[in-house]
Design an enzyme around this catalytic site. Structure first.
Site, PDB file in Angstrom:
ATOM      1  N   ALA A  60       0.835  -1.194   0.000  1.00  0.00           N
ATOM      2  CA  ALA A  60       0.000   0.000   0.000  1.00  0.00           C
ATOM      3  C   ALA A  60       0.877   1.255   0.000  1.00  0.00           C
ATOM      4  CB  ALA A  60      -0.889  -0.018   1.236  1.00  0.00           C
ATOM      5  N   GLY A 101       0.839  -5.114   1.026  1.00  0.00           N
ATOM      6  CA  GLY A 101      -0.244  -5.240   0.043  1.00  0.00           C
ATOM      7  C   GLY A 101       0.221  -5.895  -1.248  1.00  0.00           C
ATOM      8  N   GLU A 104      -0.090  -9.369  -0.663  1.00  0.00           N
ATOM      9  CA  GLU A 104      -1.532  -9.680  -0.596  1.00  0.00           C
ATOM     10  C   GLU A 104      -2.116  -9.833  -1.996  1.00  0.00           C
ATOM     11  OE1 GLU A 104      -2.277  -6.484   2.182  1.00  0.00           O
ATOM     12  OE2 GLU A 104      -3.042  -7.918   3.648  1.00  0.00           O
ATOM     13  N   GLU A 124       4.271  -4.767   7.684  1.00  0.00           N
ATOM     14  CA  GLU A 124       3.337  -3.773   8.237  1.00  0.00           C
ATOM     15  C   GLU A 124       3.581  -3.450   9.713  1.00  0.00           C
ATOM     16  OE1 GLU A 124       2.548  -6.026   6.048  1.00  0.00           O
ATOM     17  OE2 GLU A 124       1.015  -5.305   4.666  1.00  0.00           O
TER      18      GLU A 124
HETATM   19  C1  LIG Z   1      10.495  -1.678  -0.883  1.00  0.00           C
HETATM   20  C2  LIG Z   1      11.759  -1.376  -0.135  1.00  0.00           C
HETATM   21  C3  LIG Z   1      12.367  -2.646   0.434  1.00  0.00           C
HETATM   22  C4  LIG Z   1      12.760  -0.721  -1.137  1.00  0.00           C
HETATM   23  O1  LIG Z   1      13.919  -0.338  -0.457  1.00  0.00           O
HETATM   24  P1  LIG Z   1      15.013   0.606  -1.194  1.00  0.00           P
HETATM   25  O2  LIG Z   1      15.309   0.082  -2.528  1.00  0.00           O
HETATM   26  O3  LIG Z   1      16.125   0.760  -0.206  1.00  0.00           O
HETATM   27  O4  LIG Z   1      14.302   2.004  -1.433  1.00  0.00           O
HETATM   28  P2  LIG Z   1      13.710   3.038  -0.393  1.00  0.00           P
HETATM   29  O5  LIG Z   1      14.627   4.200  -0.306  1.00  0.00           O
HETATM   30  O6  LIG Z   1      13.310   2.396   0.869  1.00  0.00           O
HETATM   31  O7  LIG Z   1      12.357   3.470  -1.120  1.00  0.00           O
HETATM   32  C5  LIG Z   1      12.374   4.205  -2.336  1.00  0.00           C
HETATM   33  C6  LIG Z   1      11.291   5.264  -2.269  1.00  0.00           C
HETATM   34  O8  LIG Z   1      10.018   4.621  -2.212  1.00  0.00           O
HETATM   35  C7  LIG Z   1       9.278   5.067  -1.087  1.00  0.00           C
HETATM   36  N1  LIG Z   1       8.441   3.948  -0.612  1.00  0.00           N
HETATM   37  C8  LIG Z   1       8.847   2.696  -0.381  1.00  0.00           C
HETATM   38  N2  LIG Z   1       7.809   1.922  -0.018  1.00  0.00           N
HETATM   39  C9  LIG Z   1       6.712   2.723  -0.037  1.00  0.00           C
HETATM   40  C10 LIG Z   1       5.332   2.503   0.229  1.00  0.00           C
HETATM   41  N3  LIG Z   1       4.869   1.285   0.556  1.00  0.00           N
HETATM   42  N4  LIG Z   1       4.511   3.547   0.121  1.00  0.00           N
HETATM   43  C11 LIG Z   1       4.964   4.768  -0.236  1.00  0.00           C
HETATM   44  N5  LIG Z   1       6.267   5.034  -0.521  1.00  0.00           N
HETATM   45  C12 LIG Z   1       7.112   4.018  -0.423  1.00  0.00           C
HETATM   46  C13 LIG Z   1      10.340   5.475  -0.078  1.00  0.00           C
HETATM   47  O9  LIG Z   1       9.822   6.359   0.861  1.00  0.00           O
HETATM   48  C14 LIG Z   1      11.391   6.099  -0.999  1.00  0.00           C
HETATM   49  O10 LIG Z   1      10.963   7.392  -1.354  1.00  0.00           O
HETATM   50  P3  LIG Z   1      11.593   8.686  -0.651  1.00  0.00           P
HETATM   51  O11 LIG Z   1      11.098   8.664   0.774  1.00  0.00           O
HETATM   52  O12 LIG Z   1      11.034   9.807  -1.440  1.00  0.00           O
HETATM   53  O13 LIG Z   1      13.082   8.530  -0.715  1.00  0.00           O
HETATM   54  C15 LIG Z   1      11.500  -0.377   1.015  1.00  0.00           C
HETATM   55  O14 LIG Z   1      11.155   0.876   0.496  1.00  0.00           O
HETATM   56  C16 LIG Z   1      10.417  -0.791   1.963  1.00  0.00           C
HETATM   57  O15 LIG Z   1      10.653  -1.586   2.842  1.00  0.00           O
HETATM   58  N6  LIG Z   1       9.214  -0.205   1.800  1.00  0.00           N
HETATM   59  C17 LIG Z   1       8.113  -0.339   2.729  1.00  0.00           C
HETATM   60  C18 LIG Z   1       7.386  -1.610   2.543  1.00  0.00           C
HETATM   61  C19 LIG Z   1       6.194  -1.661   3.460  1.00  0.00           C
HETATM   62  O16 LIG Z   1       6.226  -1.297   4.620  1.00  0.00           O
HETATM   63  N7  LIG Z   1       5.084  -2.141   2.916  1.00  0.00           N
HETATM   64  C20 LIG Z   1       3.838  -2.261   3.590  1.00  0.00           C
HETATM   65  C21 LIG Z   1       2.998  -1.121   3.230  1.00  0.00           C
HETATM   66  S1  LIG Z   1       1.503  -1.082   4.128  1.00  0.00           S
HETATM   67  C22 LIG Z   1       0.506  -2.216   3.346  1.00  0.00           C
HETATM   68  O17 LIG Z   1       0.854  -2.774   2.367  1.00  0.00           O
HETATM   69  C23 LIG Z   1      -0.830  -2.302   4.042  1.00  0.00           C
HETATM   70  C24 LIG Z   1      -1.655  -3.465   3.684  1.00  0.00           C
HETATM   71  O18 LIG Z   1      -1.311  -4.580   3.887  1.00  0.00           O
HETATM   72  C25 LIG Z   1      -2.987  -3.366   3.134  1.00  0.00           C
HETATM   73  C26 LIG Z   1      -3.750  -2.142   3.410  1.00  0.00           C
HETATM   74  C27 LIG Z   1      -5.197  -2.475   3.455  1.00  0.00           C
HETATM   75  C28 LIG Z   1      -5.976  -1.278   3.226  1.00  0.00           C
HETATM   76  C29 LIG Z   1      -7.407  -1.523   3.633  1.00  0.00           C
HETATM   77  C30 LIG Z   1      -8.125  -0.275   3.461  1.00  0.00           C
HETATM   78  C31 LIG Z   1      -9.081  -0.076   4.544  1.00  0.00           C
HETATM   79  C32 LIG Z   1      -9.179   1.345   4.832  1.00  0.00           C
HETATM   80  C33 LIG Z   1     -10.003   1.539   6.040  1.00  0.00           C
HETATM   81  C34 LIG Z   1     -10.200   2.946   6.362  1.00  0.00           C
HETATM   82  C35 LIG Z   1      -8.954   3.543   6.856  1.00  0.00           C
HETATM   83  C36 LIG Z   1      -9.245   4.811   7.522  1.00  0.00           C
HETATM   84  C37 LIG Z   1      -8.179   5.832   7.197  1.00  0.00           C
HETATM   85  O19 LIG Z   1      -7.504   5.747   6.151  1.00  0.00           O
HETATM   86  O20 LIG Z   1      -8.047   6.777   7.989  1.00  0.00           O
END
Ligand SMILES: CC(C)(COP(=O)(O)OP(=O)(O)OC[C@H]1O[C@@H](n2cnc3c(N)ncnc32)[C@H](O)[C@@H]1OP(=O)(O)O)[C@@H](O)C(=O)NCCC(=O)NCCSC(=O)CC(=O)CCCCCCCCCCCCC(=O)O
Ligand code: NAI
Length: 720
Positions: A60, A101, A104, A124
């Site tokens: 996400a 995500g 997922e 997460e």
């Molecule tokens: C992927 C990595 C391992 C890559 O690493 P690397 O190559 O070292 O690069 P980075 O410098 O880390 O990253 C480059 C650049 O990308 C940006 N970035 C990375 N990941 C994300 C991301 N997921 N989102 C946004 N931006 C991202 C990073 O910041 C860098 O940019 P810069 O800051 O400008 O330099 C590494 O990046 C990494 O580990 N990333 C994170 C991975 C992670 O944590 N993933 C999980 C994300 S959360 C997710 O997936 C949630 C879910 O599982 C599902 C969501 C369900 C939604 C359901 C909706 C229901 C809503 C209900 C109402 C909610 C109410 C409300 O909203 O208030």
């Protein structure tokens, strides 16, 4: 967005949102539309989903979880439901990472294939939430409850080979991932898909005791963090409830977490780490316009506490390293330490015995400085003595190649004075590691007045390569990290003089979330180190420091720690310090009535009246003292942004990520409250210089701007 193309009867859907294909609203909508087109198209027999560029998807878009923003529909589950219902096989073709995500999405597909270097995971918990798009429900159906608990509560990345063993991947492929995806998808056309749809799979029966045990484990291992406990609740729902009901439960738990203060702080910390990597020098040179020099080989001088750990970081990252000591005896001692640490890593399954052996093979131990002749970068870690360091840098300047970068691990000495011993001042830089260097993630890189941008770029890149979190700071007394520690430690001692016990102080800090209280940390490092530093500093300044000293240059001092040292209580190493450890080297810290008597006697001697001090006052005085110093460091330009300070405290001193870091904490308290309280303490404790309020804090507190705006305000107003 998502691109939709066709290769014969195969629909190829490409997730396209550089750099990591985060699943933003546009990507989710694009994926939903593309799946619909593929399913509706009579000519399409199978579907492949892959990510454009290096990654499948990092999950996400974390920025969409920001305060006040609602996730716009379609959610990931809406977009992917079509895959579940499709009678055409859907294959996830994974290169790079499929995280959160992203994984997922892949779990909604009927099959998953990946490259040998791909990684999958549910990170997460590290940003304070849980996999909210079916991850906690589908993974247990695929790999079982125990392995799911491990992956989801730790957030660890799983490499292709393990993913294959666990059953997350169906195949590891070595050729182009799209070609392989197309080939694989064609090969499964016509096979029965019923057992490939994860929501239809039966879940193993698990005794409630498994979850009770896991709750205890997680509470201990991730003390203070709420997300891992919520993950367990969601996984338990997968066992107890039918699929639709447990998906509903997962969503409710997700919604609770996503609005929590911990999630806000942890997501701030995630971006702070990346913001901090974007460094800049006062000259304007920065991470965008400077390039690092290649570091193919390195040298370390000194195989003591720090040198041995630094050398380990280098060799375990595949960098051949020459380790130089003054004599064979010290060298052997250092190597024994390194071998012991590697055995520990193998026992903890952080590496294989084979990897540990391979690392030691690229270490060249030596007692001859000439062996450093060809290395690209040297890190000096000898005793903290300016004359010795200057002597070594002058020697290195002669022995090493002209382009070799010379780094010092000094924790307090002036980088410029060390650089002056060489004819390559532009190539001299501080690389300040934290003990234990093999474990602690912070690498505080310190530039001097002549350090070049290329040198800075090189040590920042090296830090990332050796799995550290590098932060760039300017030169000042003790640099940024230890300088902030000073008022924090000083306040703790004052609090003890005024009536709090060291054990109460430690308890308050540990309840806040620090891994250890200040007094336990002091015992671990050794009280004699501070004792020597204080005496040497006093000597340099011509001050006669004795146990009777109460004021130095008009400032209150508390030498209680030195009283303990003179009674032979040096900390863990002597079996007694602020705590009693039974015998030297033992780790269990037991409060000691003898220490309370020593404090009592000290206070009587100086006529200090003791009083009851509340937990709130203990916390406020310690935190606000270091926060005020943080604003001064920012004001003086020692760091260029508040995020640097938070990263330093998270990775150098274990500030809990769920509290974001001291600057974030100040932001949450509202700066006007922080400033007012600091002014009150300044009035109450006029003999403590650290309570003089920072001018930058005063100015920022008038604006009420959030932390994300501080840097631009500082840069736009040089008067700050
Ligand atoms: C992927 C990595 C391992 C890559 O690493 P690397 O190559 O070292 O690069 P980075 O410098 O880390 O990253 C480059 C650049 O990308 C940006 N970035 C990375 N990941 C994300 C991301 N997921 N989102 C946004 N931006 C991202 C990073 O910041 C860098 O940019 P810069 O800051 O400008 O330099 C590494 O990046 C990494 O580990 N990333 C994170 C991975 C992670 O944590 N993933 C999980 C994300 S959360 C997710 O997936 C949630 C879910 O599982 C599902 C969501 C369900 C939604 C359901 C909706 C229901 C809503 C209900 C109402 C909610 C109410 C409300 O909203 O208030
Ligand atoms: N110990 C700590 O917690 C931290 C220490 N530092 C800094 O790291 C540096 C090293 O500290 P420690 O590892 O704790 O010291 P240490 O005393 O454990 O190790 C220093 C090593 O340097 C070797 N040495 C001394 N002179 C030498 C010479 N001429 N040539 C080759 N080797 C020589 C010694 O034999 C010894 O093994 C110091 O500058 C210190 O301030 C920085 C961060 C934390």
């Amino acid at each position: 967005m998502a691109n939709y193309t066709k290769r014969d009867e195969v629909a190829v859907i490409e997730l396209n949102n550089p750099p990591v294909n985060a699943l933003s609203f546009e990507v989710r909508s694009g994926l939903q539309n593309a799946l619909k087109s593929a399913i509706d198209d009579q000519d399409v027999k199978c579907i492949v989903i892959h990510g454009k560029g290096k990654n499948f998807s990092a999950g996400a878009d974390i920025k969409e979880f920001g305060a006040g923003t609602k996730q716009q529909k379609p959610w990931i589950t809406d977009a992917c439901r079509l895959a579940d219902e499709s009678s055409k096989p859907v294959v996830a073709a994974i290169a790079g990472t499929a995280l959160g995500g992203g994984l997922e999405v892949a779990l909604f597909c009927h099959y998953r294939i990946g490259t040998p270097s791909c990684r999958v995971g549910f990170p997460e918990v590290q940003i304070g939430i849980l996999p909210g798009a079916g991850g906690t429900q589908r993974l247990p159906r695929l790999i079982g409850v125990n392995s799911s608990i491990d992956m989801i509560t730790s957030g660890r990345h799983v490499m292709a080979e393990e993913a294959m063993k666990l059953g997350i991947l169906d195949k590891i492929v070595t050729e182009d991932i799209i070609e392989e995806g197309v080939k694989f998808a064609k090969s499964v056309v016509g096979l029965d898909l019923a057992h490939r749809i994860l929501k239809n799979r039966k879940i193993e029966a698990v005794s409630p005791k498994v979850f009770d045990d896991e709750i205890s484990r997680v509470k201990k291992k991730y003390k203070g963090y709420i997300a891992p406990l919520f993950c367990l609740k969601a996984i338990q729902a997968s066992v107890q409830l039918p699929y639709d009901a447990s998906m509903e439960q997962e969503l409710q738990l997700f919604q609770h977490l996503v609005g929590s203060n911990q999630a806000k702080a942890q997501q701030y910390a995630f971006f702070a780490e990346r913001t901090s990597a974007r460094w800049q020098l006062p000259t304007g040179a920065n991470s965008q316009n400077a390039s690092p020099l290649p570091v193919k080989t390195a040298g370390v001088i000194g195989a003591g506490t720090m040198g041995a750990g630094i050398a380990l970081c280098l060799i375990t990252s595949g960098i051949p390293t020459v380790l130089v000591e003054q004599d064979q005896k010290f060298l052997e001692k250092g190597i024994k330490t390194m071998e012991g640490d590697l055995r520990g890593s193998v026992a903890l399954k952080k590496m294989t015995a084979e990897q540990a052996k391979k690392a030691m093979l690229i270490l060249k131990p030596s007692v001859n400085f000439e062996d450093l002749h060809d290395v690209d970068l040297v890190i000096e870690a000898v005793y903290e003595n300016l004359a010795l360091k200057k002597e070594i840098f002058a020697k290195l300047d002669k022995i090493c190649q002209p382009q070799t970068i010379l780094c010092t691990n000094t924790s307090s000495l002036d980088i410029d004075m060390i650089a002056e011993a060489t004819k390559r001042m532009d190539k001299v830089v501080g690389t300040h590691f934290f003990a234990p260097a093999y474990i602690m993630k912070l690498q505080e890189n310190v530039y001097g007045k002549n350090t070049s941008a290329e040198t800075v770029a090189t040590v920042m890149a090296l830090g990332r390569r050796i799995r550290k979190v590098p932060v760039l700071v300017g030169t000042c007394e003790s640099f940024a990290a230890n300088r902030m520690l000073h008022p924090y430690v000083t306040e703790a001692l004052y609090l003890v003089e005024e009536g709090a016990s060291p054990y109460e102080v430690d308890q308050v800090l540990e309840d806040f979330g620090m891994p250890m209280g200040m007094f336990r940390v002091s015992d671990l490092s050794g009280l004699d180190i501070g004792y020597k530093v204080r005496r040497e500093a006093a000597k340099r300044q011509g001050i006669d420091l004795t146990l009777g000293t109460r004021f130095v240059n008009g400032e209150r001092v508390c030498l209680l720690a030195d009283v303990l040292v003179e009674k032979g209580r040096l900390g863990i190493k002597s079996g007694k310090g602020w705590y009693n450890y039974g015998s030297p080297g033992k780790k269990e810290a037991i409060p000691d009535p003898e220490v309370l008597d020593i404090i009592e006697e000290h206070c009587r001697k100086f006529g200090i009246k003791k009083q009851k001090i509340s937990s709130q006052e203990i916390l406020e005085r310690m935190q606000l003292a270091l926060i005020n110093e943080g604003f001064r460091i920012l004001e003086e330009g020692i760091v260029s942004k508040p995020e640097d300070i938070d990263v330093i405290w998270i990775y150098g001193f274990g500030w809990p990520k769920y509290m974001g870091g001291p600057m974030f904490y100040a932001n949450e308290m509202k700066l006007k409250n922080v400033y007012r309280k600091i002014c009150d303490f300044h009035q109450k404790y006029p003999f403590s210089i650290h309570w003089t309020p920072s001018k930058l804090l005063a100015r920022l507190s008038e604006t009420d701007l959030p932390i994300s705006n501080w840097t631009s305000l500082i840069n736009s107003n040089s008067k700050l």
